[in-house]
Design a protein around this motif. Structure first.
Motif, PDB file in Angstrom:
ATOM      1  N   LEU A 150      -3.049   5.207  -5.643  1.00 26.72           N
ATOM      2  CA  LEU A 150      -4.385   4.997  -5.082  1.00 26.72           C
ATOM      3  C   LEU A 150      -4.987   6.282  -4.527  1.00 26.72           C
ATOM      4  O   LEU A 150      -6.161   6.294  -4.139  1.00 26.72           O
ATOM      5  N   GLU A 151      -4.148   7.336  -4.469  1.00 27.29           N
ATOM      6  CA  GLU A 151      -4.584   8.637  -3.960  1.00 27.29           C
ATOM      7  C   GLU A 151      -5.156   8.532  -2.542  1.00 27.29           C
ATOM      8  O   GLU A 151      -6.225   9.058  -2.233  1.00 27.29           O
ATOM      9  N   LEU A 152      -4.407   7.835  -1.702  1.00 26.70           N
ATOM     10  CA  LEU A 152      -4.831   7.687  -0.313  1.00 26.70           C
ATOM     11  C   LEU A 152      -4.528   8.968   0.458  1.00 26.70           C
ATOM     12  O   LEU A 152      -3.391   9.424   0.501  1.00 26.70           O
ATOM     13  N   LEU A 195       0.825  -1.209   0.000  1.00 29.88           N
ATOM     14  CA  LEU A 195       0.000   0.000   0.000  1.00 29.88           C
ATOM     15  C   LEU A 195       0.861   1.261   0.000  1.00 29.88           C
ATOM     16  O   LEU A 195       0.507   2.261  -0.630  1.00 29.88           O
ATOM     17  N   ALA A 196       1.988   1.211   0.704  1.00 23.67           N
ATOM     18  CA  ALA A 196       2.885   2.370   0.726  1.00 23.67           C
ATOM     19  C   ALA A 196       3.450   2.647  -0.665  1.00 23.67           C
ATOM     20  O   ALA A 196       3.582   3.809  -1.071  1.00 23.67           O
ATOM     21  N   SER A 197       3.766   1.586  -1.395  1.00 22.72           N
ATOM     22  CA  SER A 197       4.305   1.766  -2.746  1.00 22.72           C
ATOM     23  C   SER A 197       3.242   2.256  -3.725  1.00 22.72           C
ATOM     24  O   SER A 197       3.562   2.892  -4.735  1.00 22.72           O
ATOM     25  N   THR A 231      -6.922   8.597   5.619  1.00 24.39           N
ATOM     26  CA  THR A 231      -7.219   7.226   5.185  1.00 24.39           C
ATOM     27  C   THR A 231      -6.019   6.318   5.403  1.00 24.39           C
ATOM     28  O   THR A 231      -6.158   5.175   5.857  1.00 24.39           O
ATOM     29  N   TRP A 232      -4.836   6.839   5.087  1.00 18.97           N
ATOM     30  CA  TRP A 232      -3.615   6.057   5.273  1.00 18.97           C
ATOM     31  C   TRP A 232      -3.410   5.709   6.742  1.00 18.97           C
ATOM     32  O   TRP A 232      -3.041   4.576   7.072  1.00 18.97           O
TER      33      TRP A 232
END
Length: 212
Positions: free
Chosen positions: A139-141, A132-134, A145-146
């Motif tokens: 994903l425009e988090l 998810l970090a990559s 949200t992150w």
């Protein structure tokens, strides 16, 4: 004041080096290594290093490692996260090479060893966070949200890694292992509390400025 800050910074880094280095050095002198192959030994030390990196992560994000600035701490947190995922990958791959049936049992949560489920759970949490970090920008988090995703997974990583380590009776020396695990828990809890307090203060300041 400057002298005290310099001394404090040195003490922090020395303490961190000892917390990670002593367990590694103690494991390197274990008599059990005589009965292990090189791949298994590599996998084992990759696991110890991974636990050490788990300790570094909250220290970076909490800003407890001078003289790193908040920005550099966050950047280092990102790269150390990648190194953590790589260390875990080496750990798992090495164990797979030495004993595929045992790893299949572990990955399918059917292993009779009590420490396996905790390690596998922490492993998947680490891989999910790294993935998810990559993809975070793609994903425009948003930051909020992150945090909602990352913080629970971080707790899973820490708790799973610590329990996994404590339950294993292997090359790691008992006392230094316990100290490292305690440091991981303490650093994580402190970072979470401090960050939560900081966010609340920032929200209160924002509300106060909006009223004015």
């Amino acid at each position: 004041m400057t002298g005290w800050r310099s001394a404090r910074a040195i003490l922090i880094w020395v303490a961190l080096a000892l917390a990670i280095g002593v367990p590694i050095a103690a494991a390197a002198t274990s008599e059990q290594l005589a009965w292990r192959g090189p791949v298994y030994i590599l996998a084992g030390f990759a696991g110890i290093i991974a636990l050490g990196l788990v300790l570094v992560q909250p220290l970076l994000i909490g800003g407890y490692l001078p003289p790193l600035s908040a920005y550099r701490g966050r950047r280092a947190h990102h790269w150390i996260g990648g190194a953590l995922a790589f260390a875990v990958l080496i750990h798992v791959a090495g164990l797979w090479i030495t004993s595929p049936p045992d790893m299949i049992d572990a990955l399918t949560f059917s292993s009779p060893t009590p420490f396996s489920p905790f390690g596998v759970t922490a492993m998947w949490a680490i891989f999910i966070v790294a993935l998810l970090a990559s993809l975070r920008r793609r994903l425009e988090l948003r930051p909020r949200t992150w945090r909602i995703i990352h913080i629970p997974l971080a707790f899973v990583i820490v708790a799973g890694s610590v329990v996994h380590c404590l339950l294993i009776e292997g090359t790691m020396e008992t006392i230094s292992k316990a100290v490292l695990c305690a440091a991981v828990l303490a650093a994580t809890i402190k970072a979470m509390i401090d960050l939560q307090v900081w966010r609340k203060r920032r929200e209160l300041r924002g509300e106060s400025a909006a009223r004015q």
